[in-house]
Design a protein around this motif. Structure first.
Motif, PDB file in Angstrom:
ATOM      1  N   GLY A 115       0.823  -1.206   0.000  1.00 50.54           N
ATOM      2  CA  GLY A 115       0.000   0.000   0.000  1.00 50.54           C
ATOM      3  C   GLY A 115       0.858   1.257   0.000  1.00 50.54           C
ATOM      4  O   GLY A 115       0.517   2.253  -0.645  1.00 50.54           O
ATOM      5  N   SER A 116       1.960   1.221   0.725  1.00 50.45           N
ATOM      6  CA  SER A 116       2.832   2.402   0.796  1.00 50.45           C
ATOM      7  C   SER A 116       3.414   2.750  -0.573  1.00 50.45           C
ATOM      8  O   SER A 116       3.530   3.929  -0.923  1.00 50.45           O
ATOM      9  CB  SER A 116       3.978   2.167   1.792  1.00 50.45           C
ATOM     10  OG  SER A 116       3.476   2.005   3.089  1.00 50.45           O
ATOM     11  N   ASN A 217      -7.412   4.140  10.740  1.00 47.16           N
ATOM     12  CA  ASN A 217      -6.233   3.867  11.546  1.00 47.16           C
ATOM     13  C   ASN A 217      -6.364   4.505  12.923  1.00 47.16           C
ATOM     14  O   ASN A 217      -5.456   4.408  13.745  1.00 47.16           O
ATOM     15  CB  ASN A 217      -4.966   4.320  10.822  1.00 47.16           C
ATOM     16  CG  ASN A 217      -4.559   3.303   9.755  1.00 47.16           C
ATOM     17  OD1 ASN A 217      -3.911   2.311  10.067  1.00 47.16           O
ATOM     18  ND2 ASN A 217      -4.965   3.510   8.510  1.00 47.16           N
ATOM     19  N   ASP A 245      -7.458   6.950  -0.522  1.00 50.31           N
ATOM     20  CA  ASP A 245      -6.661   5.824  -0.037  1.00 50.31           C
ATOM     21  C   ASP A 245      -7.626   4.735   0.461  1.00 50.31           C
ATOM     22  O   ASP A 245      -8.138   4.796   1.577  1.00 50.31           O
ATOM     23  CB  ASP A 245      -5.727   6.292   1.087  1.00 50.31           C
ATOM     24  CG  ASP A 245      -4.845   5.161   1.611  1.00 50.31           C
ATOM     25  OD1 ASP A 245      -5.168   3.987   1.344  1.00 50.31           O
ATOM     26  OD2 ASP A 245      -3.851   5.462   2.298  1.00 50.31           O
ATOM     27  N   LYS A 273      -4.068  -4.586   0.939  1.00 50.99           N
ATOM     28  CA  LYS A 273      -4.716  -5.432   1.950  1.00 50.99           C
ATOM     29  C   LYS A 273      -5.726  -6.431   1.362  1.00 50.99           C
ATOM     30  O   LYS A 273      -5.333  -7.426   0.776  1.00 50.99           O
ATOM     31  CB  LYS A 273      -5.352  -4.547   3.022  1.00 50.99           C
ATOM     32  CG  LYS A 273      -4.272  -3.623   3.678  1.00 50.99           C
ATOM     33  CD  LYS A 273      -4.575  -3.247   5.077  1.00 50.99           C
ATOM     34  CE  LYS A 273      -3.636  -2.171   5.590  1.00 50.99           C
ATOM     35  NZ  LYS A 273      -2.855  -2.519   6.720  1.00 50.99           N
TER      36      LYS A 273
HETATM   37  C1  LIG Z   1      -5.039   3.484   4.792  1.00 50.75           C
HETATM   38  C2  LIG Z   1      -3.684   2.901   4.587  1.00 50.75           C
HETATM   39  N1  LIG Z   1      -2.931   3.330   3.555  1.00 50.75           N
HETATM   40  C3  LIG Z   1      -1.713   2.818   3.314  1.00 50.75           C
HETATM   41  C4  LIG Z   1      -1.191   1.836   4.120  1.00 50.75           C
HETATM   42  C5  LIG Z   1       0.171   1.278   3.826  1.00 50.75           C
HETATM   43  O1  LIG Z   1       0.060  -0.022   3.348  1.00 50.75           O
HETATM   44  P1  LIG Z   1       1.284  -1.052   3.530  1.00 50.75           P
HETATM   45  O2  LIG Z   1       1.409  -1.327   4.987  1.00 50.75           O
HETATM   46  O3  LIG Z   1       0.865  -2.248   2.723  1.00 50.75           O
HETATM   47  O4  LIG Z   1       2.478  -0.389   2.977  1.00 50.75           O
HETATM   48  C6  LIG Z   1      -1.930   1.360   5.214  1.00 50.75           C
HETATM   49  C7  LIG Z   1      -1.388   0.335   6.108  1.00 50.75           C
HETATM   50  O5  LIG Z   1      -1.890   0.070   7.174  1.00 50.75           O
HETATM   51  C8  LIG Z   1      -3.211   1.912   5.451  1.00 50.75           C
HETATM   52  O6  LIG Z   1      -3.972   1.522   6.484  1.00 50.75           O
END
Ligand SMILES: Cc1ncc(COP(=O)(O)O)c(C=O)c1O
Length: 441
Positions: A115-116, A217, A245, A273
């Motif tokens: 996700g990042s 989060n 996001d 996810k």
């Molecule tokens: C809303 C959101 N965006 C981005 C991310 C980042 O994803 P990743 O941990 O797969 O890099 C997360 C991770 O918890 C998230 O909750």
């Protein structure tokens, strides 16, 4: 619960891994080393079983080791699907096709591993598209670990001051080692506050606004009616790319993401996810005119996308199987998740009322969070000012000792999966009664 093996493993792993675990946000009390997951259950290395509501920070929508997803992964290995690191593959095309079927708003998509990475690409695309540099994020939102978004999630109010609409909060980095100047380009805004968005857009050259549509989060903080429609209008007026996001909301609340559920049209969206039910996949998609920048004919205008493991066959197989299952059975799966979530919400609310605990269960479908305050929060300040954090940690920790796994930090979202049963929920509610009796004694 006895956890001798967990303790020994943490000690052993700490010799070579700083902190003893590869993602240090996982280092929480009680220290547990997990070994196996199946359906709604987790087992630790000492053999203790837990009904899991953490779901590894939410990807396991279908439950751990879903049989169809696992079979697809095995089949991809048996058939010798490979990643040559050259050319394209049939499965990345299939995954792209399925993603665009699931989320009608996406004209084109690309895949990364996390996700990042997807949110990183969203920032670059937005800057290349608008020619502007600044980024707007939300206080209480999380969008990944990279510079410019790794800031201001559960920030102490002492560091950011009172709620502010015509202005921004100080940028509080979640990491040391960020280059100087990041804080000048990132504007941390109050959530659910259109005045703050307009202030930022009219004050700075903002390339994009990136946010979770529901702040998941810090539990479940829902948008006020009209908030996202207002953001859409402001983005259009000021030429700002709206990045939704959906890493946590995507596929969990609706097969088409929160945007389909709410009828919203962001310019770019990012997923992760649940899209591959626990296999490492990040995806970005949206308007073709922006996405095409990944393939701009002029190298100087082209946005780079690369990654040795992008489109990895195991991950593609998992994503294809997950999306195919949701397309085939979603009409049964999503209402079932809603029923299980509603059962949890109603059960918890009744128990808290019975015990005289001031609490509000916020929920969207299968995702929920018990706040120990008398209303559902509207932003981080509301939580920081009103939620009983210490009680929350005590409650979660006590539940873990009864075999119910919630991440033991305050406000972390709970996730019900399609593998949970009504019995699982009812047993969790029974454990909750016992736990409240114990911690309130
Ligand atoms: C809303 C959101 N965006 C981005 C991310 C980042 O994803 P990743 O941990 O797969 O890099 C997360 C991770 O918890 C998230 O909750």
């Amino acid at each position: 619960m006895k956890r001798d093996q967990s303790a020994a493993l943490f000690t052993a792993n700490s010799r070579l891994i700083p902190g003893g675990t590869v993602s240090l946000n996982r280092k929480v009390e009680p220290l547990i080393a997990f070994a196996r997951g199946k359906g709604a259950s987790l087992w630790d290395v000492d053999g203790n079983r837990y009904t899991d509501y953490h779901a590894g920070f939410a990807p396991y929508l279908l439950g751990h080791a879903d049989p169809e997803v696992e079979a697809a992964v095995m089949q991809s290995m048996q058939e010798g699907w490979t990643l040559a690191g050259s050319g394209t593959t049939p499965w990345e095309g299939r995954a792209a096709d399925l993603l665009c079927q699931c989320v009608p708003n996406l004209e084109q998509v690309q895949f990364a591993t996390t996700g990042s990475e997807a949110t990183y690409h969203a920032l670059r695309l937005s800057r290349a598209f608008t020619g502007k540099d600044h980024v707007a994020v939300m206080q209480g939102g999380y969008n990944g670990w990279h510079d410019e978004v790794a800031c201001n999630v559960m920030t102490p109010l002492g560091a950011i001051g009172p709620r502010i609409s015509r202005g921004e909060y100080p940028f509080i980095p979640m990491s040391a080692g960020m280059p100087e100047g990041v804080e000048n380009r990132v504007h941390v805004l109050n959530f659910n506050d259109l005045e703050a968005v307009e202030w930022a857009f009219s004050t700075y050259p903002v390339a994009c606004l990136i946010s979770e549509p529901i702040l998941q989060n810090i539990g479940i903080v829902k948008p006020k009616p009209g908030y996202w429609e207002g953001v859409r209008e402001l983005c259009d007026r000021y030429g700002v790319v709206w990045v939704m996001d959906e890493v946590k909301t995507g596929f969990r609340h609706h097969i088409g993401g929160y945007q389909s559920l709410a009828g919203l049209k962001p310019d770019l969206s990012v997923f992760g996810k649940a899209i591959a039910n626990g296999y490492p996949l990040g995806a970005i998609g949206g308007k073709a005119e922006i996405m095409e920048l990944f393939n701009h004919p002029e190298p100087a205008k082209r946005v780079m996308i690369a990654g040795t493991y992008n489109g990895h066959p195991i991950v593609m197989a998992a994503a294809i199987a997950t999306m195919e299952k949701l397309l085939r059975d979603g009409a049964e799966i999503y209402p079932r998740l809603e029923r299980l979530g509603a059962r949890m919400e109603a059960g918890l609310s009744a128990i808290f009322a019975e015990r005289g605990v001031t609490a509000t269960v916020a929920r969207q479908g299968s995702a929920f969070c018990a706040y120990f305050m008398d209303h559902a929060p509207v932003d981080w300040h509301d939580i920081a000012e009103n939620h009983d954090m210490a009680f929350d940690v005590k409650y979660r920790t006590a539940l873990i000792e009864k075999g119910v796994y919630h991440f033991p930090l305050p406000t972390k979202q709970g996730s019900v999966s399609a593998a949970h049963t009504e019995d699982d929920i009812d047993q969790t509610l029974s454990a909750t009664k016992v736990v409240l009796r114990e911690i309130m004694a």
